[in-house]
Every structure is written in C-alpha cells, then in structure tokens.
Design an enzyme around this catalytic site. Structure first.
Site, short mmCIF file in Angstrom:
data_model
loop_
_atom_site.label_atom_id
_atom_site.label_comp_id
_atom_site.label_asym_id
_atom_site.label_seq_id
_atom_site.Cartn_x
_atom_site.Cartn_y
_atom_site.Cartn_z
N LYS A 101 -18.51 8.47 7.13
CA LYS A 101 -18.62 8.47 5.66
C LYS A 101 -19.67 9.51 5.25
O LYS A 101 -19.35 10.69 5.22
CB LYS A 101 -18.89 7.05 5.17
CG LYS A 101 -17.75 6.09 5.55
CD LYS A 101 -17.89 4.72 4.95
CE LYS A 101 -17.00 3.68 5.59
NZ LYS A 101 -15.57 3.84 5.38
N ARG A 105 0.81 -1.22 0.00
CA ARG A 105 0.00 0.00 0.00
C ARG A 105 0.85 1.27 0.00
O ARG A 105 1.68 1.44 0.87
CB ARG A 105 -0.93 0.00 1.21
CG ARG A 105 -2.07 -0.96 1.00
CD ARG A 105 -2.73 -1.42 2.25
NE ARG A 105 -3.63 -2.51 1.90
CZ ARG A 105 -4.94 -2.48 2.07
NH1 ARG A 105 -5.52 -1.46 2.65
NH2 ARG A 105 -5.68 -3.51 1.70
N THR A 127 -11.16 5.83 25.49
CA THR A 127 -11.61 7.23 25.62
C THR A 127 -12.75 7.48 24.65
O THR A 127 -12.71 7.05 23.50
CB THR A 127 -10.42 8.17 25.32
OG1 THR A 127 -9.37 7.84 26.24
CG2 THR A 127 -10.80 9.62 25.48
N SER A 171 -19.73 -2.54 0.01
CA SER A 171 -19.05 -1.42 -0.64
C SER A 171 -18.03 -1.86 -1.68
O SER A 171 -17.63 -1.06 -2.52
CB SER A 171 -18.36 -0.56 0.40
OG SER A 171 -17.24 -1.22 0.92
N LYS A 227 -19.17 -20.59 13.67
CA LYS A 227 -19.66 -19.69 12.62
C LYS A 227 -19.97 -20.49 11.35
O LYS A 227 -19.33 -21.51 11.08
CB LYS A 227 -18.65 -18.58 12.32
CG LYS A 227 -17.32 -19.09 11.79
CD LYS A 227 -16.44 -17.95 11.33
CE LYS A 227 -15.20 -18.41 10.61
NZ LYS A 227 -14.30 -19.26 11.37
C1 LIG Z 1 -18.85 -2.38 5.67
C2 LIG Z 1 -18.00 -1.62 6.63
N1 LIG Z 1 -18.19 -1.77 7.94
C3 LIG Z 1 -17.44 -1.12 8.85
C4 LIG Z 1 -16.45 -0.25 8.45
C5 LIG Z 1 -15.64 0.50 9.47
O1 LIG Z 1 -16.16 1.80 9.56
P1 LIG Z 1 -15.36 2.94 10.32
O2 LIG Z 1 -14.50 3.60 9.32
O3 LIG Z 1 -16.41 3.84 10.90
O4 LIG Z 1 -14.56 2.27 11.42
C6 LIG Z 1 -16.21 -0.04 7.08
C7 LIG Z 1 -15.14 0.90 6.66
O5 LIG Z 1 -14.82 1.14 5.57
C8 LIG Z 1 -17.01 -0.74 6.15
O6 LIG Z 1 -16.81 -0.59 4.84
#
Ligand SMILES: Cc1ncc(COP(=O)(O)O)c(C=O)c1O
Length: 418
Positions: free
Chosen positions: A248, A21, A278, A189, A156
């Site tokens: 986001k 990365r 915290t 996503s 799971k």
């Molecule tokens: C599907 C999904 N859940 C949880 C998270 C974590 O979110 P956060 O950035 O608020 O920790 C992400 C972050 O990209 C995500 O894509």
C-alpha cells in the site's frame, strides 16, 4: 451433485443483494496518476480519476523505486524460484528484513507474500503451538486476522470495536496465567478509526497478554519516520508483534511481521504459510527497501498526503457532503445499501469520470455499505474540487435518483453511525 447449479445459485444470491463484484480494468499510468484509462461497456476508451487506490504516497510510480525494480530484475531475474529455505533467500530479502526491523525498532522482521499471509500464518502458528492460547480480537478486525484465528482452532473472545471497558471485562474473565493475545489494527481501513493503542498496551500488561497490531493502513503514513501509529505513539518497545504490508503506502508488494528475535525465529521455523511458498522476487524486495528508505528520509510526501486529506474534508464540509469524522486518512461516505452504493459508484464513473469502488458485504457488514475515498499525495486541488463537485452533482442534483439516499441523512447522523 450439480456443482454448477450450486455455484450459479450462490452467485445469483450475491447479484440479488447487489454484492456481486464487478472488476474495472484499470489501465494504470505511472506518468498520469491519478488519471487512468479504461474501456467502457460500449467498448469506448475513457479516462477517469482514481479515488480508491491504496498507493497513498504514490511510491509505486516513484522513478527511483521503478529504477531499482528494473535494475535488480535485470541483475537477478524476475522470480526467486525457491522457498526461503531452498535457494529463495537473497541478499535483497535480508536487506529488506533488516530495514523493516530497524524501522519498527524491533530485533527482527520476517517477509511474507502479503500482509494477509503474514496475519494468517503468524496467528495460526501461535495458536497451534501455545497451549490454551486465547485470542482476544477486535470485532472490526480484517478478514485475514479472523481467518488466522479461526484456523488455529483456539478459543477466541471478540471485544467491541475499540471498547476498552469490554476488553477489560474479557481479560478479567480469563485466568491471569492462561496465555492470551490481544489482536487489533492501528488504523481500521473501513471505518477510519484508530485504536487506543496506549490503553490496550496498559491492559495487556495488567493482564499478562501479548499484543499483535496490524499496521497495514498506517505504515508509511504516521510517525516521525513513517513507521506507523506505534511509532507515532512511541510504543515500539511495548507492542510484541507488528504486522505490515509492502503493497500500500510502500507501493510495491508483500507483507511482513516485526518482533523479537526469538518470536521471528519461531514463526520462521514453524509457520507453514511462510515455509512452504516461493519467496518474494528479489527485485520486489530491493524496490520495497528503496521505497522505505525514501519514505524515511523525506517526510514531504507524507505531509502532502495529510494536507490533501484535510483539504478534501474541508471542501466536503463546505459543500455539505456527509462523511464519517475520524482521526485517520480514510474518508468514508456511508450509504447503507448495496444496490444504491453500486448505482452511485457507477454513475460517478460513467457521468463524472470519478472512480470510487463501492465497498459492500463481505468487506463491510450488510447495512454498512459505503464509498471510501482515498486521497493520495498526487491528487491536486483541481482533482479534489472535481470530486466534490461530482459527488454534489450526483447526490444532490435535481435529476438524480441518488438524492433520496442522502435526503434523510445529516452529517451528524453519519458521525453517530461511525
Ligand atoms: C487491515 C488489513 N490487513 C491485512 C491486509 C492484507 O494486506 P496485503 O494486501 O498485503 O495482503 C489488508 C488488505 O487490504 C488490510 O486492510
């Protein structure tokens, strides 16, 4: 033990795979978004257009949200300086939790320092305290969900992505009286797919399972007041636990869950990832509340955002640029090779001033490397036209090595792959 030798070896392997990365230092400008500045490898200051920010509605640059953050910072200071239990619960934390529970039509909500932490803590805590709880998890779930389930140590079962037949087969194989929870996302996503929530809920009821949905990429964007896909489908009372982010579409920072009073009290009381950290800064809470209020009151940003998604796809289709067809706002160009994906992204930035971060392993499985285009409410038709022109130039242009990536790939192939 040669620790450094081990680290170097592992990092070299990543570099060889093309998955190492590289962070681009984005000099973000609230005024000029989606334009930003960066310094290239030769030390020259350049500008580019951001196509991979999750600031979907550009709330992070909204004057009222910024003003709220500044005002409360001056009033209450920068950090909360305590855990929620030890002086870290302010009026702003409470106000935000009330706003979130009302938004999701749930009895209560609980803040975390990110949705990642909300997922890991909630799932682990449920697993640790509900004897024999079985997690039934979609195969495409986010790393935070996987980590939460794994760290609980519980049994799971993984169902194929959005596959209701496979999900039901798994449910049938578990004793009806054994505690179980179906864990899934509303908008995936990396794929852009949307879960068939209504049908998952029906199966959960039939087989006596709890439901947990991650709405991280849906809050702010879908539903009448922007609360997410669960709101859009009118399923607020059917889903047991909703997870969301403030980082986001809300444009600030933090994460949360929303659920019944008793469940929130339970996680608040037993979730170590909630208890021993915290709390969010008060000003961050106040700014997030302001952002949500703006999103609830005015759907124009949401409408503009979805119009932009449609415009982008229309232009891509007109220019024979292949992308995965889906019902969400995620527009994804499948590449399928980490090195080519990175090369194309590098060229887009250097030659065209287009910033699209390559999405490589482990964010997606090897072979699923892609460019993911995130359009926001502040992208204008001229930006979209420039992106489409740039993609076309670098993908189909005569003098580019990228041409071969797409020569064998029709739009239909890409749809099947998704
Ligand atoms: C599907 C999904 N859940 C949880 C998270 C974590 O979110 P956060 O950035 O608020 O920790 C992400 C972050 O990209 C995500 O894509």
């Amino acid at each position: 033990m040669n620790y450094n030798g081990l680290f170097t070896h592992k990092l070299d392997a990543l570099k060889e795979q093309g998955s190492y990365r590289h962070f681009l230092e984005v000099n973000k400008s609230a005024q000029h978004f989606p334009n930003f500045y960066y310094t290239n490898e030769e030390g020259v200051k350049r500008s580019a257009i951001n196509w991979c920010s999750n600031d979907y509605l550009c709330m992070s640059t909204h004057e009222d949200v910024i003003a709220k953050l500044s005002f409360v910072s001056h009033r209450s200071g920068t950090g909360s300086s305590g855990t929620r239990n030890i002086s870290g619960t302010t009026i702003y934390h409470r106000e935000l939790e009330n706003t979130l529970s009302n938004w999701h039509k749930k009895e209560a909500a609980l803040l975390f320092n990110g949705a990642y932490q909300a997922n890991t803590t909630t799932l682990k805590t449920l697993g640790k305290h509900i004897d024999n709880l079985v997690f039934i998890s979609d195969e495409c779930n986010h790393a935070s969900i996987i980590e939460g389930i794994k760290s609980s140590g519980n049994e799971k079962r993984i169902f194929k992505h959005n596959d209701l037949i496979h999900l039901e087969e798994i449910l049938q194989g578990i004793n009806i009286d054994q505690p179980k929870i179906i864990v899934f996302e509303s908008v995936y996503s990396m794929m852009g797919t949307i879960a068939p929530i209504k049908k998952i809920v029906a199966l959960a009821k039939k087989y006596n399972a709890l439901t947990y949905v991650d709405e991280v990429h849906a809050v702010g964007l879908y539903g009448n007041s922007g609360a997410g896909i669960v709101e859009q489908e009118h399923l607020e009372q059917e889903i047991d636990i909703v997870n969301g982010t403030l980082s986001k579409a809300i444009g600030v920072f933090g994460g949360y869950i929303a659920a019944s009073n008793i469940l929130i009290d339970f996680i608040r009381s037993f979730g170590t990832g909630f208890i021993f950290t915290t709390s969010l800064p008060p000003a961050v809470c106040a700014a997030a509340t302001k952002s949500i209020q703006l999103i609830q009151r005015d759907d124009s940003l949401r409408k503009k955002f979805h119009e932009n998604v449609l415009l982008l796809r229309k232009r891509m289709e007109e220019n024979a640029l292949p992308f995965s067809v889906n019902d969400s706002h995620i527009t994804r160009i499948h590449i399928g090779n980490a090195t080519q994906c990175k090369q194309l992204a590098d060229d887009l930035l250097k030659i065209q001033g287009v910033y699209l971060q390559p999405i490589n392993f482990p964010t997606v499985p090897i072979g699923n490397e892609c460019l993911r285009i995130i359009v926001t409410s502040r992208h204008e038709p001229k930006h979209i036209n420039h992106l489409v022109f740039s993609l076309k130039k670098l993908i189909y242009g005569d003098d580019t090595h990228n041409r071969e990536i797409f020569s064998a790939l029709s739009v239909a192939d890409v749809e099947n792959e998704a």
